[in-house]
Design a protein around this motif. Sequence first.
Motif, short mmCIF file in Angstrom:
data_model
loop_
_atom_site.label_atom_id
_atom_site.label_comp_id
_atom_site.label_asym_id
_atom_site.label_seq_id
_atom_site.Cartn_x
_atom_site.Cartn_y
_atom_site.Cartn_z
N TRP A 209 6.23 -36.01 42.94
CA TRP A 209 5.31 -36.93 43.61
C TRP A 209 4.20 -36.20 44.35
CZ3 TRP A 209 4.61 -36.75 48.86
CH2 TRP A 209 5.56 -36.06 49.60
N ARG A 210 4.49 -34.98 44.84
CA ARG A 210 3.47 -34.23 45.56
C ARG A 210 2.30 -33.87 44.64
NH1 ARG A 210 5.03 -29.17 47.50
NH2 ARG A 210 3.19 -29.22 48.86
N LEU A 213 0.25 -37.06 44.29
CA LEU A 213 -0.42 -37.34 45.55
C LEU A 213 -1.58 -36.38 45.76
CD1 LEU A 213 -0.51 -39.05 48.10
CD2 LEU A 213 1.10 -37.45 49.17
N THR A 378 -4.92 -39.36 54.85
CA THR A 378 -3.59 -39.98 54.79
C THR A 378 -2.71 -39.29 53.75
OG1 THR A 378 -4.51 -42.12 55.46
CG2 THR A 378 -2.36 -42.13 54.38
N GLY A 379 -3.29 -38.99 52.59
CA GLY A 379 -2.53 -38.30 51.55
C GLY A 379 -2.06 -36.92 51.98
N LEU A 381 -1.55 -35.87 55.09
CA LEU A 381 -0.54 -36.00 56.14
C LEU A 381 0.81 -36.44 55.57
CD1 LEU A 381 -2.72 -37.68 58.91
CD2 LEU A 381 -1.81 -35.34 58.92
N ILE A 382 0.80 -37.37 54.62
CA ILE A 382 2.06 -37.82 54.02
C ILE A 382 2.73 -36.68 53.27
CG2 ILE A 382 3.04 -39.29 52.21
CD1 ILE A 382 1.01 -41.43 53.00
N SER A 383 1.96 -35.95 52.47
CA SER A 383 2.53 -34.84 51.71
C SER A 383 3.10 -33.77 52.64
CB SER A 383 1.45 -34.22 50.82
OG SER A 383 1.98 -33.14 50.09
N ASN A 384 2.38 -33.46 53.70
CA ASN A 384 2.85 -32.42 54.64
C ASN A 384 4.09 -32.87 55.40
OD1 ASN A 384 2.38 -29.80 55.91
ND2 ASN A 384 1.94 -30.99 57.76
N ARG A 385 4.13 -34.15 55.80
CA ARG A 385 5.27 -34.65 56.56
C ARG A 385 6.52 -34.71 55.70
NH1 ARG A 385 5.45 -40.22 60.19
NH2 ARG A 385 7.56 -39.92 61.03
N ARG A 386 6.38 -35.16 54.46
CA ARG A 386 7.54 -35.25 53.58
C ARG A 386 8.10 -33.88 53.25
NH1 ARG A 386 8.19 -40.00 50.65
NH2 ARG A 386 10.01 -38.93 49.78
#
Length: 387
Positions: A209-210, A213, A378-379, A381-386
């Motif tokens: 998914w990364r 994304l 947003t993309g 931040l989501i990738s980094n947080r996950r």
Amino acid sequence: MTTVLQPVRLIRDRPTWLIYLQLCTFSTYLYGVSAALPLLRADQRTSATVAGLHGTAMALGTIAAGFVLPLLTRRLGRRATSWIGLAGMNAGLLMILPSDALPLTLLGYGVSGGFSSILLYTAMAALSDHHGPAGPAALSEANAVGVVVGMAVTFALSVVAQTTLGWRATLLLTPVASVLLALAMGRVWPGGRTADAGGGTAVPGRPGWRFHLAGSVLFCCVALEFTFNLWAADLFAARTGIGAAAAATGLTAFVAGLAVGRFAGTQLALRLPLAPLFVCALVVTFAGWLVFWLSTEPALSYVGLAICGLGASLNFPLAMAALIAGSGGRADLAAAASPIWAGAAMAVGPLALGALADGFGTWKAFLMAPVLIGLAATGVLISNRRV
């Protein structure tokens, strides 16, 4: 708290400089045809939407390149593929020069866009593999060197357009530079592996998914940059009242910001984590857009465009680095996917803004820029947080 990485070295050997110079030649093409679009539109007496079809033609060519690139890389290797891309880019460019006929200029933008993408993404994959951990810094510096050339081209076009030579004369820089580069460094290339098997398509399993994304973030970044490349001069002229030829110098300010930011980004990418650096770059891009969008004075508009370019400078190289990282280090897989994401962005972004400009005016249409910035952030931040 942001972690500072152990610095790595970026060694600039002859293969590195070959790829840098290939990207410089690409820049003479890209920034030349981008700055020329408002002038071509004036010659053809078309609407903003019709003029935006040239960006769509480039996008379709870029998407086609994404499907063809794995086959070329697998059969011929990266070295031959990059030179084929350079030759085809020039062939398409020479279609744009002779006349104002819309079918011919659209074909020229499409052919040159496709082959230039083959050159660009093959060269960037090779550069990333060649430098390993220093790959993101090399990508940033390569784009910085190319942008300096692009800045000179946009300025030269705005000056030459106001002389008896006309703006088309500036576009001849690309074939001249291509011939000189082939004669001087045609036998140089990074040693070792020239391609992944099947350009990445033979690797078992699907990318995670990364990877997808990161592709969507690349989509936003390319759409944003092409929107500025193709339409910032038009908004500059509309908001400040200066002529179309003089407004082309506004793109020079944007490109100057790109150049400064990418040179600085080379050092930052060697020392800082990429995700926080990426988000900061997007925030600076938004700040520059806001200044430019609100301004009605030429001097302040130049400042806004320069700040926007400063922030946008890292968006594309960091998005490419994230896509390569998301592919598990399979640079050719990322190289094949990149033109598809980028081509879709080139099709949607400038054409959508052109249509919005026809319906609501260029000023309101440029509200699309902060939307793209927000989606990209947003993309990231989501990738980094996950992770």
